[in-house]
Design a protein around this motif. Structure first.
Motif, PDB file in Angstrom:
ATOM      1  N   LEU A   6      45.700  41.642  53.931  1.00  0.00           N
ATOM      2  CA  LEU A   6      46.548  41.010  52.922  1.00  0.00           C
ATOM      3  C   LEU A   6      45.836  41.087  51.582  1.00  0.00           C
ATOM      4  N   THR A   7      46.512  41.586  50.562  1.00  0.00           N
ATOM      5  CA  THR A   7      45.919  41.594  49.226  1.00  0.00           C
ATOM      6  C   THR A   7      46.726  40.702  48.289  1.00  0.00           C
ATOM      7  N   GLY A   8      45.998  40.100  47.344  1.00  0.00           N
ATOM      8  CA  GLY A   8      46.613  39.239  46.348  1.00  0.00           C
ATOM      9  C   GLY A   8      46.224  39.655  44.946  1.00  0.00           C
ATOM     10  N   ALA A   9      46.485  38.779  43.998  1.00  0.00           N
ATOM     11  CA  ALA A   9      46.327  39.103  42.584  1.00  0.00           C
ATOM     12  C   ALA A   9      44.911  39.524  42.227  1.00  0.00           C
ATOM     13  N   GLY A  10      43.915  39.018  42.976  1.00  0.00           N
ATOM     14  CA  GLY A  10      42.528  39.327  42.645  1.00  0.00           C
ATOM     15  C   GLY A  10      42.190  40.802  42.697  1.00  0.00           C
ATOM     16  N   ILE A  11      42.892  41.563  43.532  1.00  0.00           N
ATOM     17  CA  ILE A  11      42.567  42.987  43.633  1.00  0.00           C
ATOM     18  C   ILE A  11      43.132  43.766  42.449  1.00  0.00           C
ATOM     19  N   SER A  12      44.252  43.289  41.903  1.00  0.00           N
ATOM     20  CA  SER A  12      44.845  43.970  40.751  1.00  0.00           C
ATOM     21  C   SER A  12      44.265  43.483  39.428  1.00  0.00           C
ATOM     22  N   ALA A  13      43.625  42.319  39.440  1.00  0.00           N
ATOM     23  CA  ALA A  13      43.055  41.779  38.207  1.00  0.00           C
ATOM     24  C   ALA A  13      42.029  42.733  37.614  1.00  0.00           C
ATOM     25  N   GLU A  14      41.282  43.424  38.497  1.00  0.00           N
ATOM     26  CA  GLU A  14      40.263  44.349  37.998  1.00  0.00           C
ATOM     27  C   GLU A  14      40.850  45.644  37.452  1.00  0.00           C
ATOM     28  N   SER A  15      42.156  45.813  37.630  1.00  0.00           N
ATOM     29  CA  SER A  15      42.857  46.922  36.981  1.00  0.00           C
ATOM     30  C   SER A  15      43.528  46.469  35.687  1.00  0.00           C
ATOM     31  N   GLY A  16      43.270  45.223  35.287  1.00  0.00           N
ATOM     32  CA  GLY A  16      43.774  44.713  34.026  1.00  0.00           C
ATOM     33  C   GLY A  16      45.082  43.960  34.107  1.00  0.00           C
ATOM     34  N   LEU A  17      45.563  43.686  35.326  1.00  0.00           N
ATOM     35  CA  LEU A  17      46.814  42.937  35.461  1.00  0.00           C
ATOM     36  C   LEU A  17      46.521  41.457  35.612  1.00  0.00           C
ATOM     37  N   ALA A  18      47.294  40.633  34.918  1.00  0.00           N
ATOM     38  CA  ALA A  18      47.048  39.197  34.908  1.00  0.00           C
ATOM     39  C   ALA A  18      47.197  38.620  36.302  1.00  0.00           C
ATOM     40  N   THR A  19      46.316  37.681  36.635  1.00  0.00           N
ATOM     41  CA  THR A  19      46.435  37.008  37.917  1.00  0.00           C
ATOM     42  C   THR A  19      47.665  36.120  37.901  1.00  0.00           C
ATOM     43  N   LEU A  26      50.176  28.491  33.155  1.00  0.00           N
ATOM     44  CA  LEU A  26      51.094  29.501  32.628  1.00  0.00           C
ATOM     45  C   LEU A  26      50.869  30.839  33.322  1.00  0.00           C
ATOM     46  N   TRP A  27      51.897  31.664  33.283  1.00  0.00           N
ATOM     47  CA  TRP A  27      51.818  33.000  33.862  1.00  0.00           C
ATOM     48  C   TRP A  27      52.162  33.979  32.753  1.00  0.00           C
ATOM     49  N   GLU A  28      51.140  34.660  32.240  1.00  0.00           N
ATOM     50  CA  GLU A  28      51.330  35.556  31.099  1.00  0.00           C
ATOM     51  C   GLU A  28      52.100  34.836  29.976  1.00  0.00           C
ATOM     52  N   ASN A  29      51.646  33.612  29.704  1.00  0.00           N
ATOM     53  CA  ASN A  29      52.148  32.774  28.612  1.00  0.00           C
ATOM     54  C   ASN A  29      53.559  32.234  28.838  1.00  0.00           C
ATOM     55  N   HIS A  30      54.069  32.322  30.049  1.00  0.00           N
ATOM     56  CA  HIS A  30      55.379  31.759  30.370  1.00  0.00           C
ATOM     57  C   HIS A  30      55.231  30.706  31.465  1.00  0.00           C
TER      58      HIS A  30
END
Length: 227
Positions: A6-19, A26-30
């Motif tokens: 199972l992968t979550g936001a932490g694996i994509s965070a290192e590619s520059g995508l917001a957790t 907030l989620w990307e300021n929303h």
């Protein structure tokens, strides 16, 4: 070996995508309530589409990192079921042959009227007609809060039949995924967590490997694959 990951936001965070959710709620300021619920879409579909158009562009510009590539390598050597809470396509672009997107995918659109799905364009608008029924009810093919995650029967079965379960870059806050380790453990499956820090449900795991996914996942895969 049969492995479920199972992968979550932490694996994509290192590619520059917001957790998924920052410490300020907030989620990307929303506010999540304004962009990630069926009620938000009914109230202001233009805002929701604007938000997901932005996320779609960010995901398209991101590149898979070493952790994504390592999991693609793992699939070439073991019987791997790869489940992700993420809605980007970084696993696919890294070469993983099959990915179960339990929360939907940014590159897919769905009709809120008839349920038809199709590849999402870069920019989606509230009045876009459905290719199947022509209703102006186009929405992102994303599982929002209050909606049921996808492919759950297949995921529960994979967990029960695995020799090893790994959770990578997940917070342990969001169910049903937060219950995967407990479910696997009840069936005698070894459970390992790879994360920047211990998750909320860290005690559900037999082993914890802490550090950035781009470093820990390739090392863990090397243990399993060798050579």
């Amino acid at each position: 070996m049969r492995i479920t990951v199972l992968t979550g936001a932490g694996i994509s965070a290192e590619s520059g995508l917001a957790t998924f959710r920052a410490s300020d709620g907030l989620w990307e300021n929303h506010r999540i309530e304004d962009v990630a619920t069926p009620e938000a879409f009914a109230r202001d579909p233009a805002l929701v589409h604007q938000f997901y158009n932005m996320r779609r562009a960010n995901a398209a510009a991101a590149q898979p990192n070493a952790a994504h590539h390592a999991l693609a390598r793992l699939a070439r050597h073991h019987d791997l079921v790869l489940v992700t809470q993420n809605v980007d396509d970084l696993h696919e672009r890294a070469g993983s042959p099959e990915v179960i997107h339990m929360h939907g995918a940014l590159d897919r659109a769905r009709c809120a009227a008839c349920g038809h799905g199709w590849p999402a364009p870069a920019v989606m608008l509230p009045d876009d007609p459905c290719p199947a029924c022509a209703a102006p009810a186009t929405r992102p093919d994303i599982v929002w809060f209050g909606e049921i995650p996808r492919h759950m029967e297949r995921i529960w079965q994979a967990l029960e039949e695995s020799d090893l379960f790994a959770a990578i870059g997940t917070s342990g806050n969001v169910y049903p995924a937060a219950g995967f380790a407990q479910h696997a453990g009840r069936h005698g499956v070894e459970c390992v967590e790879l994360n920047l820090e211990n998750s909320v449900n860290a005690l559900d795991f037999d082993r914890r490997i802490l550090g950035p996914a781009s470093r820990t996942v390739p090392a863990w895969v090397e243990e399993l694959v060798g050579g």
